[in-house]
Write a protein that holds these residues in place. Structure first.
Motif, PDB file in Angstrom:
ATOM      1  N   LYS A   1       7.633  10.822  -0.192  1.00 22.08           N
ATOM      2  CA  LYS A   1       6.140  10.539   0.388  1.00 22.08           C
ATOM      3  C   LYS A   1       5.764   9.240  -0.076  1.00 22.08           C
ATOM      4  O   LYS A   1       4.829   8.708   0.679  1.00 22.08           O
TER       5      LYS A   1
ATOM      6  N   ARG B   1       7.138   6.236   1.579  1.00 21.09           N
ATOM      7  CA  ARG B   1       6.732   6.024   3.242  1.00 21.09           C
ATOM      8  C   ARG B   1       5.271   5.527   3.482  1.00 21.09           C
ATOM      9  O   ARG B   1       5.047   4.722   4.162  1.00 21.09           O
ATOM     10  N   ALA B   2       4.455   6.170   2.469  1.00 17.01           N
ATOM     11  CA  ALA B   2       3.001   5.681   2.510  1.00 17.01           C
ATOM     12  C   ALA B   2       2.969   4.312   1.989  1.00 17.01           C
ATOM     13  O   ALA B   2       2.166   3.459   2.838  1.00 17.01           O
TER      14      ALA B   2
ATOM     15  N   ALA C   1       4.275   1.912   4.958  1.00 12.42           N
ATOM     16  CA  ALA C   1       3.449   1.881   6.068  1.00 12.42           C
ATOM     17  C   ALA C   1       2.092   0.811   5.828  1.00 12.42           C
ATOM     18  O   ALA C   1       1.613   0.560   6.886  1.00 12.42           O
ATOM     19  N   LYS C   2       1.847   0.494   4.606  1.00 11.12           N
ATOM     20  CA  LYS C   2       0.545  -0.449   4.236  1.00 11.12           C
ATOM     21  C   LYS C   2       0.977  -1.839   3.858  1.00 11.12           C
ATOM     22  O   LYS C   2       0.412  -2.535   3.946  1.00 11.12           O
TER      23      LYS C   2
END
Length: 366
Positions: free
Chosen positions: A138, A141-142, A145-146
């Protein structure tokens, strides 16, 4: 020299003129027929797909070469993953080979020592987090994404594209798909990828049939079998110690479309298969690999008739990934001797007699 999976299976992959055709020799791994367990368990034909023969010792290299090549094609200079071991080693190796910055998150206590040492050797940025694999995934992935970094876990679709090439090789070696494909299930990307490969080969006529996909999780980390996430997964097979698989839904599709199953095997069954695989077949796989073999053992002993079936077990990684477990599981005694021929002959007299070996005649002139 191996041509690598990008070149060998280019027509089945999303390769463009801008895709760098990198390879570290991944793919073209052996498919070895059983000499003992096939007969012991009454299987018509039993084969082992030795994915530990890939460059970093696991099946992950097939998907990683594709994911890294596409990352480079899109101009990425950094890759990132969460891992229980094999993915981190593969990402770090291909990252080093291609000159990319590699960032790895590993859950504390969930990585076998051989895998950690291997990943460290390639020189990535490694961070150990106080979490499970699922929580680490998690986080990456976060983060991806940024920030301008490419995630190379199996949620990256190119990973599965590369991993499906193993199914192509099985068909190419056997002349058709087997009746059954037994495979360990952790994050569930590999069973998804194999099924994709078998379907694609069937669709273009390179295979006349499709196998039943027989996935096996460890009992203490069997969310798909239970039908709900496992918050604290437990198993000796660290590579499949995952409580909430990223490719859960896709694995169910593979199971249902193929008419197969996703079952569970205990740690005891995994370790029994692990020892048998090495001592009876000469195949040294990591504990998670043995889940596929344990699945055949469990079903055959439970009355499933494989006597007319062609069965392939995927051995996902080499046993050298977890040397500590290997040394704990062996019952081979170490015998110390003085440096004298007489002592060696006395020590081995019974061994040679039991093997039926005969002493060579004296070559002296007498």
């Amino acid at each position: 020299m191996s041509e690598g999976v990008l070149r060998r299976y280019r027509e089945f992959l999303e390769i463009t003129a801008r895709t760098p055709m990198i390879t570290m020799g991944e793919g073209s791994t052996p498919l070895v027929r059983s000499r003992y367990l096939e007969k012991a368990w009454g299987v018509g034909e039993l084969y082992f797909k030795l994915e530990g023969c890939n460059p970093t010792g696991s099946f992950k290299d097939r998907g990683m070469v594709m994911a890294v090549a596409k990352a480079m094609e899109m101009g990425s200079t950094a890759i990132m993953c969460a891992s229980t071991g094999n993915t981190s080693a593969s990402a770090a190796a291909y990252g080093a080979y291609c000159g990319l910055t590699t960032i790895v998150l590993v859950p504390r206590g969930d990585v076998a020592s051989g895998k950690m040492a291997q990943a460290m050797a390639y020189g990535p940025k490694i961070m150990v987090v106080d979490s499970t694999f699922d929580q680490a995934l998690k986080m990456v992935r976060a983060f991806a994404a940024k920030h301008p970094v490419t995630l190379v876990n199996s949620v990256n679709p190119y990973r599965l594209e590369g991993q499906k090439t193993a199914a192509f090789e099985v068909v190419d070696d056997l002349g058709d798909a087997p009746d059954y494909l037994f495979i360990p299930v952790g994050n569930a990307g590999n069973i998804t990828a194999y099924w994709k490969g078998f379907r694609e080969y069937s669709d273009v006529g390179r295979a006349k049939r499709r196998p039943k996909m027989m996935g096996f999780q460890a009992e203490g980390a069997a969310p798909i079998v239970r039908g709900e996430p496992v918050l604290e997964p437990r198993t000796v097979a660290s590579a499949i110690k995952i409580g909430n698989p990223a490719s859960w839904k896709e694995a169910l599709v593979a199971r249902d479309e193929s008419g197969g199953i996703i079952g569970a095997v205990s740690d005891e069954e995994i370790l029994t298969a692990y020892r048998l695989l090495a001592s009876k077949e000469g195949v040294f796989g990591e504990p998670a690999s043995a889940a596929s073999v344990a699945g055949v053992m469990k079903l055959s002993k439970g009355g499933v008739d494989f006597s007319r079936a062609q069965v392939v077990c995927v051995i996902t990684g080499t046993g050298l990934k977890d040397p500590d477990l290997a040394s704990q599981q062996t019952d081979t005694p170490l015998q110390r001797l003085p440096p004298e021929m007489e002592a060696l002959e006395r020590a081995l007299e019974e061994v040679l007699r039991g093997s039926g070996a005969r002493s060579r005649p004296s070559t002296g002139s007498g």
